[in-house]
Design an enzyme around this catalytic site. Structure first.
Site, PDB file in Angstrom:
ATOM      1  N   GLU A 129       0.849  -1.208   0.000  1.00  0.00           N
ATOM      2  CA  GLU A 129       0.000   0.000   0.000  1.00  0.00           C
ATOM      3  C   GLU A 129       0.882   1.254   0.000  1.00  0.00           C
ATOM      4  O   GLU A 129       0.645   2.201  -0.756  1.00  0.00           O
ATOM      5  CB  GLU A 129      -0.910   0.006   1.243  1.00  0.00           C
ATOM      6  CG  GLU A 129      -1.794   1.247   1.300  1.00  0.00           C
ATOM      7  CD  GLU A 129      -2.504   1.427   2.631  1.00  0.00           C
ATOM      8  OE1 GLU A 129      -2.960   0.420   3.222  1.00  0.00           O
ATOM      9  OE2 GLU A 129      -2.580   2.579   3.104  1.00  0.00           O
ATOM     10  N   CYS A 193      -7.562   3.998   8.705  1.00  0.00           N
ATOM     11  CA  CYS A 193      -8.962   3.695   8.421  1.00  0.00           C
ATOM     12  C   CYS A 193      -9.703   3.358   9.714  1.00  0.00           C
ATOM     13  O   CYS A 193      -9.139   2.806  10.650  1.00  0.00           O
ATOM     14  CB  CYS A 193      -9.020   2.597   7.364  1.00  0.00           C
ATOM     15  SG  CYS A 193      -9.790   1.121   7.811  1.00  0.00           S
ATOM     16  N   SER A 265      -7.471  -9.416   7.079  1.00  0.00           N
ATOM     17  CA  SER A 265      -7.445 -10.341   5.950  1.00  0.00           C
ATOM     18  C   SER A 265      -7.679 -11.785   6.391  1.00  0.00           C
ATOM     19  O   SER A 265      -7.384 -12.712   5.641  1.00  0.00           O
ATOM     20  CB  SER A 265      -6.099 -10.217   5.230  1.00  0.00           C
ATOM     21  OG  SER A 265      -5.057 -10.263   6.176  1.00  0.00           O
TER      22      SER A 265
HETATM   23  S1  SF4 Z   1     -11.093  -1.028   4.930  1.00  0.00           S
HETATM   24 FE1  SF4 Z   1      -9.476  -2.589   4.947  1.00  0.00          FE
HETATM   25  S2  SF4 Z   1      -8.461  -2.401   2.992  1.00  0.00           S
HETATM   26 FE2  SF4 Z   1      -9.647  -0.539   3.297  1.00  0.00          FE
HETATM   27  S3  SF4 Z   1      -8.212   0.848   4.227  1.00  0.00           S
HETATM   28 FE3  SF4 Z   1      -9.290  -0.143   5.884  1.00  0.00          FE
HETATM   29  S4  SF4 Z   1      -7.989  -1.868   6.428  1.00  0.00           S
HETATM   30 FE4  SF4 Z   1      -7.305  -1.157   4.413  1.00  0.00          FE
END
Ligand code: SF4
Length: 576
Positions: A129, A193, A265
């Protein structure tokens, strides 16, 4: 021992979206080769399953031989603009599964880079990322992983700070503080996030509450490792495991309470296996309660509980139809349901390896005995029905044959639907219909009865109950079913629509049960069966992954709806 599952454990929105995108491509892009740009998620078990479905992870666009016949999926982490351009030019079809929250960070970087800001990304240098984010800085960005890195930065004119979406909140706050010491005007964005933040907050609370913590997820998953680190920082013994298998080497005796969390994940079926494994080693402070709980779970696991439920439904079916109760009809229903469940589970296990099933261990270990028990049960059921009448025997024989054919290829290869099982949504309907036949129609045949309104009510009642139970179980398994390519009703129409459908069925059944006795279609037992519907309504809330129950307990609770019919019969008998 208390076991508590974190509400935030498992796939985050971005990962779920990426996995769904890939599986959608598998369904609709027949004939094309499917690739993901890097491993779709940091979970080796899921990657293995995706590989089995023909999805290959590549690290360079050059690794795709026939680009015009291929689809490439960009995973949730996103990629750098230069890479995207190169892929586009190659002619391969792109499906972009970049998480919208990562896209938001990319947009911030792009905008501030264009405004001549130096963008500082707080994150792990090696993480894909971060690699993708850095690509948006046009080579002028700076990656900061540690406080020492931040300390080394000079004073700059225009600075913008963003974080990798799965960074540790405290760590990011410290890095920002350090950078601001020399760059007071720095523009700071909290791009961690919310899913990550909630997961981190919950693990800190859980670590404070419980004696030990299990963090489930790939050892290569940065966010899972971070969760394990956070738990360790609370001085709570922490075990980072990838699979349930690893638990057997851990001594659990010192812990009275265990918390379980998982990375963004980690698929649900691995979390379920961990929960089931821990529940198996669960010891209640009250010996009798512990014994009864284990006995109940054992019955659920071996399908004896389903068989018992079928017996209760056969009894209910006869009483609803106001026909004499025959013990042989109850036995036939129990034996048939047991045999069919076991045989289909064993046949299905060849294709799926029974992933995620709490029955997996015992079924695979005692395969031969299960086979033998199922065949003997079916034989006894057929003999009992023959003793009743030739018509009963033929009826049972044909539904057994249909049950046996369910998993077998009956049409030539190359066709989409080779087995009855391949028909989308067929599982729930076939199972419910088979149960309805043996608990409502067969007892009537055994009594030489013809079709009646009572038989229809009994059939509808069993059909609806079994359909609801199997669809609810499918809601819980939606993730693994998608990975295995099983087209169950929740996979086809989604979780929410399935829940609405099930609620509509319960309400319709309620109306049918309430009017069938006054209308003279069935006995007054139908009124007492409303108890089952109340129980199912409770199950709608209870049997949710967020309730933190193990798979075995949830299945057991769902199957208890059949046993409640027996209880309703008892209440009806006593009160009337
Ligand atoms: S929702 Fe999941 S994939 Fe999207 S930014 Fe947050 S942790 Fe990463």
């Amino acid at each position: 021992m208390e076991i508590k599952l974190a509400k935030t454990a498992g796939f985050c929105m971005g990962v779920r979206r990426a996995v769904d995108a890939v599986l959608e491509v598998v369904q609709h892009e027949m004939g094309r080769r499917i690739y993901t740009y890097g491993p779709l998620i940091h979970n080796p078990q899921t990657i293995e399953l995706l590989k089995n479905r023909g999805i290959t992870a590549i690290s360079r666009i050059e690794d795709i031989p026939d680009k015009h016949q291929s689809v490439l999926i960009i995973r949730a982490h996103g990629i750098a603009p230069d890479e995207r351009k190169k892929i586009k030019e190659s002619g391969v079809k792109i499906i972009d599964a970049t998480c919208p929250k990562v896209s938001y960070v990319q947009a911030i970087i792009k905008k501030h880079t264009a405004m001549d800001y130096t963008v500082i990304i707080a994150g792990d240098r090696e993480h894909p990322e971060v690699d993708g984010l850095w690509g948006y800085t046009e080579g002028r960005g700076i990656i900061v992983s540690t406080l020492t890195d931040a300390d080394k930065l000079p004073a700059m004119e225009k600075v913008c700070i963003v974080a990798q979406t799965t960074q540790d909140t405290d760590h990011y706050a410290h890095i920002v503080q350090k950078i601001q010491e020399k760059n007071q005007q720095a523009v700071v964005f909290n791009t961690i996030c919310s899913s990550t933040e909630k997961r981190q907050e919950e693990i800190i609370t859980l670590a404070a509450e419980m004696d030990a913590l299990f963090v489930v997820g790939g050892k290569n998953s940065a966010n899972t490792c971070r969760l394990a680190d956070l738990s360790r920082k609370q001085n709570t013994p922490t075990f980072h495991i990838e699979t349930a298998e690893e638990i057997k080497n851990i001594d659990l005796t010192p812990y009275k309470s265990i918390g379980v969390s998982a990375g963004a994940s980690t698929p649900n079926w691995i979390i379920d296996q961990v929960m089931d494994n821990l529940a198996e080693r669960h010891s209640s402070p009250h010996q009798k309660v512990g014994f009864l709980l284990n006995l109940w779970l054992w019955m659920v696991k071996t399908d004896f509980y389903s068989a018992l439920g079928a017996g209760c439904l056969a009894l209910t079916g006869m009483l609803l139809q106001k026909i004499p109760v025959h013990i042989s009809s109850i036995a036939i229903a129990s034996l048939f349901v047991y045999a069919m469940h076991v045989l289909n589970r064993l046949a299905g296990s060849k294709q799926s390896g029974m992933i995620g099933s709490f029955r997996e261990k015992s079924y695979l270990r005692f395969k031969r005995y299960y086979h033998l028990a199922a065949i003997v049960s079916l034989m006894i059921a057929l003999v009992l029905s023959l003793a009743n009448s030739m018509l009963s025997f033929l009826f049972l024989f044909f539904i057994s044959l249909a049950g046996g054919l369910y998993n077998m290829k009956i049409l030539p290869g190359g066709l989409r639907f080779q087995r009855l099982k391949d028909i989308p949504g067929s599982k729930n309907i076939f199972i419910a219909a088979a149960w309805g036949m043996v608990t409502a129609v067969l007892p009537a045949l055994n009594n030489s009865q013809h079709a009646s309104a009572g038989m229809a009510i009994a059939f509808i009642f069993t059909f609806a109950l079994v359909f609801i139970r199997s669809a609810m179980s499918d809601i819980m398994d939606i993730q693994s079913d998608k990975l295995l390519g099983r087209e169950t009703i929740p996979v086809m129409i989604g979780k929410k629509k399935t829940q609405v459908l099930l609620k509509i069925i319960v309400l319709l059944l309620l109306v049918i049960l309430l009017i069938s006795a006054p209308a003279g279609w069935s006995s007054t037992l139908s009124i007492f069966l409303v108890l089952c519907l109340l129980y199912i309504w409770i199950c709608f809330r209870l049997c949710d992954r967020r309730a933190g129950l193990s798979g075995g307990v949830i299945e057991g609770l769902l199957e208890t709806s059949y046993i409640i019919t027996g209880f309703a019969v008892f209440c009806w008998f006593v009160l009337s």
